[in-house]
Design a protein around this motif. Sequence first.
Motif, PDB file in Angstrom:
ATOM      1  N   ALA A  69       0.857  -1.187   0.000  1.00 53.07           N
ATOM      2  CA  ALA A  69       0.000   0.000   0.000  1.00 53.07           C
ATOM      3  C   ALA A  69       0.889   1.232   0.000  1.00 53.07           C
ATOM      4  O   ALA A  69       1.860   1.303   0.760  1.00 53.07           O
ATOM      5  N   VAL A  70       0.571   2.183  -0.868  1.00 54.29           N
ATOM      6  CA  VAL A  70       1.368   3.411  -0.956  1.00 54.29           C
ATOM      7  C   VAL A  70       0.553   4.583  -0.420  1.00 54.29           C
ATOM      8  O   VAL A  70      -0.660   4.668  -0.632  1.00 54.29           O
ATOM      9  N   PRO A  71       1.210   5.492   0.317  1.00 54.28           N
ATOM     10  CA  PRO A  71       0.474   6.609   0.927  1.00 54.28           C
ATOM     11  C   PRO A  71      -0.111   7.549  -0.125  1.00 54.28           C
ATOM     12  O   PRO A  71       0.514   7.849  -1.143  1.00 54.28           O
ATOM     13  N   ASP A  72      -1.326   7.993   0.144  1.00 53.87           N
ATOM     14  CA  ASP A  72      -1.912   9.095  -0.616  1.00 53.87           C
ATOM     15  C   ASP A  72      -1.547  10.371   0.137  1.00 53.87           C
ATOM     16  O   ASP A  72      -2.158  10.687   1.160  1.00 53.87           O
ATOM     17  N   ASN A  73      -0.554  11.062  -0.326  1.00 47.33           N
ATOM     18  CA  ASN A  73      -0.054  12.230   0.402  1.00 47.33           C
ATOM     19  C   ASN A  73      -1.004  13.425   0.348  1.00 47.33           C
ATOM     20  O   ASN A  73      -0.735  14.458   0.964  1.00 47.33           O
ATOM     21  N   HIS A  74      -2.113  13.268  -0.398  1.00 45.98           N
ATOM     22  CA  HIS A  74      -3.174  14.275  -0.359  1.00 45.98           C
ATOM     23  C   HIS A  74      -4.131  14.015   0.805  1.00 45.98           C
ATOM     24  O   HIS A  74      -5.027  14.823   1.057  1.00 45.98           O
ATOM     25  N   ALA A  75      -4.003  12.862   1.460  1.00 46.74           N
ATOM     26  CA  ALA A  75      -5.005  12.419   2.436  1.00 46.74           C
ATOM     27  C   ALA A  75      -4.345  12.125   3.776  1.00 46.74           C
ATOM     28  O   ALA A  75      -4.208  10.973   4.192  1.00 46.74           O
ATOM     29  N   VAL A  76      -3.917  13.186   4.455  1.00 48.92           N
ATOM     30  CA  VAL A  76      -3.217  13.078   5.731  1.00 48.92           C
ATOM     31  C   VAL A  76      -3.987  13.898   6.768  1.00 48.92           C
ATOM     32  O   VAL A  76      -4.311  15.069   6.527  1.00 48.92           O
ATOM     33  N   TYR A  77      -4.272  13.283   7.906  1.00 55.17           N
ATOM     34  CA  TYR A  77      -5.042  13.935   8.966  1.00 55.17           C
ATOM     35  C   TYR A  77      -4.302  13.796  10.293  1.00 55.17           C
ATOM     36  O   TYR A  77      -3.740  12.737  10.579  1.00 55.17           O
ATOM     37  N   VAL A  78      -4.337  14.834  11.101  1.00 53.15           N
ATOM     38  CA  VAL A  78      -3.747  14.770  12.434  1.00 53.15           C
ATOM     39  C   VAL A  78      -4.879  14.674  13.450  1.00 53.15           C
ATOM     40  O   VAL A  78      -5.826  15.469  13.420  1.00 53.15           O
ATOM     41  N   GLU A  79      -4.785  13.699  14.337  1.00 52.47           N
ATOM     42  CA  GLU A  79      -5.841  13.482  15.334  1.00 52.47           C
ATOM     43  C   GLU A  79      -5.695  14.493  16.473  1.00 52.47           C
ATOM     44  O   GLU A  79      -5.245  14.178  17.575  1.00 52.47           O
ATOM     45  N   ARG A  80      -6.111  15.718  16.212  1.00 51.07           N
ATOM     46  CA  ARG A  80      -6.023  16.766  17.221  1.00 51.07           C
ATOM     47  C   ARG A  80      -6.891  16.445  18.431  1.00 51.07           C
ATOM     48  O   ARG A  80      -6.606  16.900  19.546  1.00 51.07           O
ATOM     49  N   TRP A  81      -7.955  15.679  18.209  1.00 53.15           N
ATOM     50  CA  TRP A  81      -8.816  15.318  19.338  1.00 53.15           C
ATOM     51  C   TRP A  81      -8.113  14.326  20.275  1.00 53.15           C
ATOM     52  O   TRP A  81      -8.564  14.093  21.381  1.00 53.15           O
ATOM     53  N   ASN A  82      -7.000  13.744  19.821  1.00 55.26           N
ATOM     54  CA  ASN A  82      -6.165  12.876  20.656  1.00 55.26           C
ATOM     55  C   ASN A  82      -4.790  13.506  20.896  1.00 55.26           C
ATOM     56  O   ASN A  82      -3.761  12.839  20.813  1.00 55.26           O
ATOM     57  N   ASP A  83      -4.792  14.807  21.137  1.00 52.19           N
ATOM     58  CA  ASP A  83      -3.575  15.565  21.478  1.00 52.19           C
ATOM     59  C   ASP A  83      -2.589  15.684  20.330  1.00 52.19           C
ATOM     60  O   ASP A  83      -1.433  16.058  20.540  1.00 52.19           O
ATOM     61  N   GLY A  84      -2.999  15.363  19.117  1.00 55.63           N
ATOM     62  CA  GLY A  84      -2.139  15.558  17.951  1.00 55.63           C
ATOM     63  C   GLY A  84      -0.957  14.627  17.876  1.00 55.63           C
ATOM     64  O   GLY A  84      -0.009  14.892  17.129  1.00 55.63           O
ATOM     65  N   LYS A  85      -0.997  13.516  18.589  1.00 50.96           N
ATOM     66  CA  LYS A  85       0.148  12.603  18.593  1.00 50.96           C
ATOM     67  C   LYS A  85       0.118  11.613  17.428  1.00 50.96           C
ATOM     68  O   LYS A  85       1.137  11.006  17.100  1.00 50.96           O
ATOM     69  N   ILE A  86      -1.067  11.425  16.836  1.00 47.30           N
ATOM     70  CA  ILE A  86      -1.222  10.437  15.771  1.00 47.30           C
ATOM     71  C   ILE A  86      -1.656  11.128  14.493  1.00 47.30           C
ATOM     72  O   ILE A  86      -2.544  11.991  14.509  1.00 47.30           O
TER      73      ILE A  86
END
Length: 445
Positions: A77-94
Amino acid sequence: MLDIDKYRENVEPRDVWRILKASGVKFVKFTVMDINGRPRAELMPIDPALDVFRDGMPFDGSSIPSYTTVNKSDFVAVPDNHAVYVERWNDGKIADVFMNVIDDSGKPIMRDPRNVLLSAIYELQRSGFRALMGVEVEFFIVNNSSGSPALVDDGMYFEGRNTHVLLDVAAELTAAMSESGIGETKIHHEVAPSQYEVNIPADSPIKVADNIIIYKIMARDIAKRHGYVATFMPKPFWGINGSGAHTHISIWDLDGRNLFESKNSEATPEAQSAIAGLLAAAKSISAVVAPTVNSYKRLVPHHEAPTRIAWGYGNRSAMIRIPFYGRRVNRFEYRHPDPSMNPYLAFAAELNAVMKGLSSKASPPPPVEDIAYELNAEETPRTLGEAVGELRKSPIASIDYMRDIIAAYADIKEKEWNDYESIYKWDDTWSKITEWEYTHYLSTA
């Protein structure tokens, strides 16, 4: 044909990784979508994640339903670099990164739902069009401490009191959507007690599908922190409204003109042809947009869910509604889908139906002004079993980029229906929600 390398070439992998690391991300969750629209992921620390951004992620395709057989199981599987999200609701660690699955020659695997939707978008562009979609996602926030869901508020449509759920959970969800990159939006209490609706802003279909998946992850996480369960099960309670995923669609030419925008109160010829295409396909794609046994307990009269294949202006009892508030017409709303759908497959099926209507310049039946539940008109499938039968003979089952995944999907859904029927009879249980449904859908739909 979809070219994954060309799709990815505008974003440098190391730049994405560098920005995530600089922003404090500690882990990256590389996500592959399964045939049911459920995310499958590998979590790794930020430093070794750079190798995946560059070279992709090897994984066992045979362990994800319907991807492949055990003797041909090494996928990348190759990353879609247009589709990246930061889980700010989980302190932005993931950070969540969506992936596209390829074979050893770099060719996209068409059992990957994201590849299927990207192919539909590519075909649309090849015809000189692009689509914008936005989705109203309805869902319930419930208490599940007793083993079966319980309502947690007595609110009503546009509830204005500061209930605990509205003040805490809903407000946190709205802020988290903005901070995570989904976009500015709004949330309100829906018609049923404990039911809410959030708007996923209009964007390209692939972006909106990704946003729906991220939103569902986010909603479950935030509700859990408050001691609740966010459920996207279409009909968790009998006798009150179920949850839809009303999809707003407009088609644009490549010069930026909205083909559905009218200067008067009537739908344009292009909009009417698109509506005709979607109505013609409604029965055959029902199993894709309403994909569970429970979905067909939502599709009953008098709860704002469609039971007749019809369209109208401002008519929420029809399957397709032209939103009309005394101003211009610029889109239509498809009310058949529910939030348990795999949005990638659902959007691909919808776009194919819309394009078929546009290319043939089809004409829809006259719009309906009466309450559609009372019309003598063609009905939606009554059960998931009926819907799967319609899907197997659907035109989308023979489209090159959908043939393989639709065959596999129909097999899975037929088994799901047979599993239910081995325990319950539909005629005895169509008007009640069973323990089997809660087990299968309450936390995973």
